[in-house]
Every structure is written in structure tokens, then in C-alpha cells.
Design an enzyme around this catalytic site. Structure first.
Site, mmCIF file in Angstrom:
data_model
loop_
_atom_site.group_PDB
_atom_site.id
_atom_site.type_symbol
_atom_site.label_atom_id
_atom_site.label_comp_id
_atom_site.label_asym_id
_atom_site.label_seq_id
_atom_site.Cartn_x
_atom_site.Cartn_y
_atom_site.Cartn_z
ATOM 1 N N HIS A 18 19.968 38.816 32.317
ATOM 2 C CA HIS A 18 18.747 39.126 32.988
ATOM 3 C C HIS A 18 18.280 40.450 32.702
ATOM 4 O O HIS A 18 18.821 41.251 33.274
ATOM 5 C CB HIS A 18 18.773 38.872 34.535
ATOM 6 C CG HIS A 18 17.401 38.848 35.042
ATOM 7 N ND1 HIS A 18 17.426 39.801 36.239
ATOM 8 C CD2 HIS A 18 16.560 38.287 35.155
ATOM 9 C CE1 HIS A 18 16.021 39.505 36.824
ATOM 10 N NE2 HIS A 18 15.687 38.812 36.341
ATOM 11 N N ARG A 19 17.371 40.802 31.724
ATOM 12 C CA ARG A 19 16.873 42.202 31.390
ATOM 13 C C ARG A 19 17.792 42.655 30.385
ATOM 14 O O ARG A 19 17.929 43.793 30.736
ATOM 15 C CB ARG A 19 16.196 42.865 32.498
ATOM 16 C CG ARG A 19 15.376 42.215 33.565
ATOM 17 C CD ARG A 19 14.926 42.874 34.577
ATOM 18 N NE ARG A 19 14.355 42.069 35.713
ATOM 19 C CZ ARG A 19 13.814 42.430 36.804
ATOM 20 N NH1 ARG A 19 13.812 43.738 37.191
ATOM 21 N NH2 ARG A 19 13.227 41.733 37.607
ATOM 22 N N GLU A 45 17.625 37.587 28.030
ATOM 23 C CA GLU A 45 16.380 37.590 28.790
ATOM 24 C C GLU A 45 15.303 38.649 28.497
ATOM 25 O O GLU A 45 15.691 39.610 28.737
ATOM 26 C CB GLU A 45 16.396 37.253 30.333
ATOM 27 C CG GLU A 45 15.400 36.749 31.019
ATOM 28 C CD GLU A 45 14.387 37.364 31.956
ATOM 29 O OE1 GLU A 45 13.490 36.761 32.631
ATOM 30 O OE2 GLU A 45 14.985 38.478 32.300
ATOM 31 N N ASP A 47 11.368 39.761 29.360
ATOM 32 C CA ASP A 47 10.001 39.591 30.009
ATOM 33 C C ASP A 47 8.820 40.274 29.101
ATOM 34 O O ASP A 47 9.108 41.310 28.425
ATOM 35 C CB ASP A 47 10.006 40.461 31.387
ATOM 36 C CG ASP A 47 10.789 39.761 32.270
ATOM 37 O OD1 ASP A 47 10.891 38.659 32.479
ATOM 38 O OD2 ASP A 47 11.564 40.579 32.971
ATOM 39 N N HIS A 60 9.462 44.444 32.518
ATOM 40 C CA HIS A 60 9.053 43.317 33.499
ATOM 41 C C HIS A 60 7.909 43.577 34.299
ATOM 42 O O HIS A 60 7.110 42.643 34.449
ATOM 43 C CB HIS A 60 10.345 43.519 34.688
ATOM 44 C CG HIS A 60 10.111 42.766 35.848
ATOM 45 N ND1 HIS A 60 9.484 43.012 37.129
ATOM 46 C CD2 HIS A 60 10.572 41.319 36.187
ATOM 47 C CE1 HIS A 60 9.682 41.850 37.517
ATOM 48 N NE2 HIS A 60 9.990 40.919 37.247
ATOM 49 N N GLU A 127 9.937 35.148 28.573
ATOM 50 C CA GLU A 127 9.207 35.003 29.697
ATOM 51 C C GLU A 127 7.765 35.569 29.078
ATOM 52 O O GLU A 127 7.500 36.940 29.290
ATOM 53 C CB GLU A 127 9.735 35.597 31.029
ATOM 54 C CG GLU A 127 8.898 35.115 32.065
ATOM 55 C CD GLU A 127 8.941 35.748 33.564
ATOM 56 O OE1 GLU A 127 10.396 36.164 33.613
ATOM 57 O OE2 GLU A 127 8.247 35.598 34.522
ATOM 58 N N GLN A 160 9.995 30.718 28.964
ATOM 59 C CA GLN A 160 9.935 30.349 30.553
ATOM 60 C C GLN A 160 8.597 31.055 30.991
ATOM 61 O O GLN A 160 8.299 32.165 30.448
ATOM 62 C CB GLN A 160 11.141 30.922 31.175
ATOM 63 C CG GLN A 160 11.334 32.601 30.664
ATOM 64 C CD GLN A 160 12.383 33.457 31.670
ATOM 65 O OE1 GLN A 160 12.494 33.328 32.637
ATOM 66 N NE2 GLN A 160 12.714 34.575 30.813
HETATM 67 O O1 G3P Z 1 13.012 34.936 34.623
HETATM 68 C C1 G3P Z 1 13.645 34.502 35.751
HETATM 69 C C2 G3P Z 1 13.670 35.630 36.753
HETATM 70 O O2 G3P Z 1 13.571 36.901 35.805
HETATM 71 C C3 G3P Z 1 12.102 35.546 37.275
HETATM 72 O O3 G3P Z 1 12.061 36.758 38.179
HETATM 73 O O4 G3P Z 1 10.748 38.970 38.409
HETATM 74 O O5 G3P Z 1 13.001 38.990 37.465
HETATM 75 O O6 G3P Z 1 11.194 37.960 36.152
HETATM 76 P P1 G3P Z 1 11.645 38.137 37.633
HETATM 77 CA CA CA Z 2 12.057 37.399 34.040
#
Ligand code: G3P
Ligand code: CA
Length: 265
Positions: A18-19, A45, A47, A60, A127, A160
Site C-alpha cells: 500500500h503506497r 499499489e 494512487d 494519494h 488506482e 482499482q
Molecule cells: O486502494 C485501497 C486503499 O488504498 C483505498 O484507500 O484512501 O488509501 O487509497 P486509500
Molecule cells: Ca489506494
């Protein structure tokens, strides 16, 4: 129940960084992604936001304030202007225990910087954030993925979004990329057959906030062969519980922990 052991995982199970390895390095920077790769994450991941001049960048928030030394909306910066910002020092100040000199003055990477850097050596879990009609975020994303020849290879890229419109648009443009509908539940999640057939028309799976789901929810989606990738799961105890319910991956800021759990540790 609070099981602490993980039954054999007999299906694909993805650790989604995540990130990047965002506990240990400034989120959405090349070193953060590098570390996640090193830790053995299955997916990076990313964004996406768009600059004033239409470049896709990894960030993000809609604003640069939290993760750089600048102020204001990403979409008010040209790429050249955005590249002047320091996207690492905030992390050193915020997390002194994880601080490193090499994080000072890191740059915000474009999606292309990332694809160029890692090529097909990693898998990408991208994303579309705040996609605005007429800005062509989806078209630009697919064009870049084509350019780096990442769409021919199985599940190398997953896309996503919280935006169903964005996912449906991508599905219209390319039927083979696995798409994940993100959900943010405010109440314990339930799911109907109708909802499932709605999702199945375009999505390969669902990404819910893990706090609001239970075993019934996961089993129902799995019965219909939908992937379930809850976010953002940082504790081994929670990862193990979710795996025992049958989820097929987790987003985590600790891919090191995720990889250990996957190995049965
Ligand atoms: O993409 C999954 C999760 O990251 C969604 O929340 O706000 O961290 O992008 P966010
Ligand atoms: Ca995300």
C-alpha cells in the site's frame, strides 16, 4: 474467534504494498516501491492524480500539502512545477525513527517514471483517483500500460477505483484487465445476489475496508469467484483472520509482515 494460525492458502493470495513500503519510506516514492519489491510484495499499489498539464503522477491526496513541502491541488501544478517539490523530508520529520538522509528531496514520480524504473519486474495495482470526465485519466493510463507492454501478461496489472464509472470506462476500453471495485462501508457490510451480479458485469473483485466485513461477506463473494482484497491491514492477527475467511489478498503498509504471514510465520 481469534485464530492465530493460518490454514494452508491453496489459492492465489496477493500482498499488495500500500503506497509502497509506506511504513518505512515516504509513500509513493521510488525508494518506497523499491523496498516493497525487496520485501517480496506481490503488487506495488499506486494512487494516481493528474497534473495541470495532464501528466499522471503517483500521489494519494488531491493536494500536495501532506506529502511534499508545497501547498495546493496537484491539478494546479504543471509537472515541471511539481518536480520542484521535496516529497521525502516530511516523512523524516513525521517519523524520526524511520528517517533516512536519502529521503531528503525525493521527487514525486510520474506513472511513467515508475513503469520505466521497474518495467515488468514487478506487478502493479493502480488506482484511478478523482477521475474527472474529460481529463482522460483512463485513456492515458491504458496508453502508458500499452507503451510498456504490460497488458499482455496475465495479472501483471490490476486496476482499482472507488469510481464505478472509471472502472466501467476501462472495461469498455479493455476487457482483459482485472478490475477491483473499492468499497468503503460505514456499517457492517452485507451483500445481495443482485449486488454481486452488478459487480460481476465489470469487476474481477472487491476491495473493502477490512474493519466492516465478516466471514459471511467474504464467503459470499468467493462463492461467486470474486476476489476479495481488503484494505489496509497492518497487523498479522488481522491478516490471519482474513486469510482464514478466504480473502485473496490484502493491502498493507507492512509488506514484510504480509509476506511472513503468507509463509506461515
Ligand atoms: O486502494 C485501497 C486503499 O488504498 C483505498 O484507500 O484512501 O488509501 O487509497 P486509500
Ligand atoms: Ca489506494
Amino acid at each position: 474467534s481469534c485464530s492465530t494460525s493460518v490454514s494452508n492458502i491453496n489459492h492465489d493470495f496477493f500482498i499488495i504494498a500500500h503506497r509502497g513500503a509506506s511504513t518505512y519510506a515516504p509513500e509513493h516514492t521510488i525508494p518506497s516501491y523499491e523496498l516493497a519489491k525487496e520485501q517480496g510484495a506481490d503488487y506495488l499499489e499506486i494512487d494516481l492524480q493528474m497534473t495541470a498539464d495532464g501528466e499522471l503522477v503517483a500521489m494519494h491526496d488531491e493536494k500536495v500539502d501532506r506529502t511534499t513541502n508545497g501547498k495546493g491541488f496537484v491539478r494546479s501544478y504543471t509537472l515541471h512545477e511539481l518536480k520542484q517539490l521535496d516529497a521525502g523530508s516530511w516523512f523524516n520529520q513525521q517519523y524520526p525513527k524511520q528517517a533516512k538522509r536519502e529521503y531528503i528531496d525525493l521527487k514525486v514520480p510520474t506513472l511513467e517514471d515508475i513503469l520505466k524504473h521497474f518495467g515488468d519486474s514487478v506487478n502493479y495495482y493502480i488506482e484511478t483517483k478523482n477521475p474527472i470526465k474529460g481529463e482522460y485519466m483512463e485513456e492515458k493510463l491504458l496508453a502508458l500500460l500499452e507503451k510498456y507492454e504490460l497488458l499482455q501478461k496475465g495479472n501483471k496489472v490490476i486496476i482499482q477505483s472507488f469510481s464505478e464509472n472509471s472502472l466501467r470506462k476501462i472495461h469498455r476500453l479493455n476487457k482483459s484487465i482485472p478490475l477491483i471495485q473499492l468499497m468503503k462501508y460505514n456499517h457492517p457490510a452485507t451483500v445481495s445476489e443482485e449486488q454481486i451480479s452488478h459487480w460481476k458485469a465489470y469487476a474481477r473483485g472487491i476491495g473493502p475496508n477490512y474493519q466492516m466485513i465478516d466471514e459471511t461477506y467474504v464467503k459470499k463473494l468467493r462463492d461467486h469467484n470474486l476476489w476479495v482484497h481488503p484494505y489496509t491491514v497492518n497487523h498479522k492477527k488481522h491478516m490471519k483472520r482474513l486469510i482464514n475467511w478466504g480473502v485473496t489478498g490484502v493491502f498493507t503498509n507492512y509488506s514484510d509482515r504480509g509476506v511472513e504471514v503468507k509463509q506461515g510465520k
